[in-house]
Design a protein around this motif. Sequence first.
Motif, short mmCIF file in Angstrom:
data_model
loop_
_atom_site.label_atom_id
_atom_site.label_comp_id
_atom_site.label_asym_id
_atom_site.label_seq_id
_atom_site.Cartn_x
_atom_site.Cartn_y
_atom_site.Cartn_z
N GLU A 221 0.84 -1.20 0.00
CA GLU A 221 0.00 0.00 0.00
C GLU A 221 0.87 1.24 0.00
O GLU A 221 2.01 1.24 0.48
N ASP B 76 -12.42 10.96 7.61
CA ASP B 76 -13.37 12.05 7.37
C ASP B 76 -12.94 13.26 8.20
O ASP B 76 -13.56 13.61 9.20
N ARG C 60 -6.95 0.04 -6.16
CA ARG C 60 -8.03 0.74 -5.46
C ARG C 60 -7.49 1.90 -4.64
O ARG C 60 -6.50 1.76 -3.93
N GLN C 61 -8.16 3.05 -4.74
CA GLN C 61 -7.79 4.23 -3.96
C GLN C 61 -8.95 4.60 -3.05
O GLN C 61 -10.11 4.49 -3.44
N GLU C 62 -8.61 5.07 -1.85
CA GLU C 62 -9.66 5.52 -0.93
C GLU C 62 -9.15 6.69 -0.11
O GLU C 62 -7.97 6.75 0.24
N VAL C 63 -10.05 7.64 0.17
CA VAL C 63 -9.67 8.76 1.01
C VAL C 63 -9.52 8.26 2.43
O VAL C 63 -10.26 7.38 2.88
N THR D 193 0.46 5.49 0.90
CA THR D 193 -0.35 6.62 1.33
C THR D 193 0.25 7.88 0.72
O THR D 193 1.47 8.00 0.56
N TYR E 37 -4.75 9.90 0.94
CA TYR E 37 -5.37 8.72 0.34
C TYR E 37 -4.53 7.47 0.60
O TYR E 37 -3.34 7.56 0.91
N ASN F 228 -3.87 0.79 -3.02
CA ASN F 228 -3.47 -0.61 -2.97
C ASN F 228 -2.79 -0.98 -4.29
O ASN F 228 -3.42 -0.91 -5.36
N ARG G 59 -10.37 3.30 12.53
CA ARG G 59 -10.57 4.63 11.95
C ARG G 59 -10.70 5.71 13.03
O ARG G 59 -11.26 6.76 12.81
#
Length: 450
Positions: free
Chosen positions: A227, A255, A249-252, A229, A241, A244, A292
């Motif tokens: 991964e 929140d 795959r990207q994810e923020v 970041t 973000y 992977n 999280r």
Amino acid sequence: MTMKTRLLLKLAGWTGAVLLSLGVAVPPVARAEVRIDITKGVVEPLPIAITSFAGAGGREAQVGADISKVVSADLERSGLFRPLDPRGFLQTPEQLRTGEPRYQDWKAVGAQALVAGSTTATGDGRMKVDFRLWDVASGQYMQGLSYTATTDSWRRIAHIIADAIYKRLTGEDGYFDTRIVYVSETGPANARKKRLAIMDQDGENHQFLTDGQTLVLTPRFSPTTQEITYMSYFNKKPRVYLFNIDTGRQEVLGDFPGMTFAPRFSPDGNRVVMSMAQNGNTDIYTLDLRTRRQTQLTDAPGIDTAPSYSPDGQKIVFESDRGGSQQLYIMNADGSGVKRLSFGEGRYGTPVWSPRGDLIAFTRQRGGSFAIGVIRPDGTGERVLTEGFHVEGPTWAPNGRVLMFFKDLPAGDGRGRNAKLYTIDVTGANERRVITPLDASDPAWSPLIP
């Protein structure tokens, strides 16, 4: 974050390269005399003979020759080895495959160590690669290993062999079976396209991970190397973000109410530490990747950013202007016990803790020039490794003996940029450029590939 960014504030590289087996050759290891002591600063490169790995012909022979070239290039680039010209060798790879070295012949060409190997197709799409290492000066066998892998994994096998030789002759882990993620740049200075890119540490197997539609900065590897970041301006909202490498795959990440940037993984890979700017202040937070849950670590006026964990995860070094000028600070991983680390002239930034734990690399800006330096975690022993118009963004090789950074020079009429990657020894010697297809900045060195 980079010094320039601060001012604004106020892949899947291994194409099926799965090692299927590793065996150890039979001959016993004898006491050897040849050894490189890399603890005493700059050393004279060791003359080493690296023969083409013998193969029966066709694909086997070609792979054997290619492996030999990559091993030789890895070792030569370290600055610790001087591979000899194969045209002067007096014994053929085939003779070494079936017999012992004629040590007098290898001494005659100046070799202190000798590497030979062979490649053998196993008939199922895989290939067995053997290598052996001898101490020429004492006439003793040192090491032999055998690998079986898919044929398209030959480059990785070469890096692993180079690591094995490096460790046997220096006593320390190598760093050749690694990757680099960085920001690939192209275009004019006022409209740079910045893409995430990944490559082997020697610049091969280059791939782009993002398409350049969105500005990206500060990529950092996870401890598993699977991964990354980084910071992205997707939809003009600067956020941290996760990417992977296997899935794309990207994810923020989280929140958060404000701008998040300068992320870096904890040594166990369970958290990401980063900066968040809101209400005119910037502090350091951690995000637990399993729950999280967010935890604020600093709460001081000014900008606290560029956090980097110590290898044991107990401390964090970061940069802050809380004292009136941009300097380095250290705190416990829970945010307690903040202490100032740097007291020199100029502005200090982009600190990164060595994997060995003994040094912290940094960028220093003083007057009109930049420098890459190192300092001990107790604040002593500060020294500069390299200086220039704009040098920045140090990252450590996993053995803590080599750093990579980028060098930025004006181009054309002075309004353009010319950013390139370089490596340098922790002694400040052996500075070398790393070739990339386009301009490159902000590199991050992976741990050794599992």
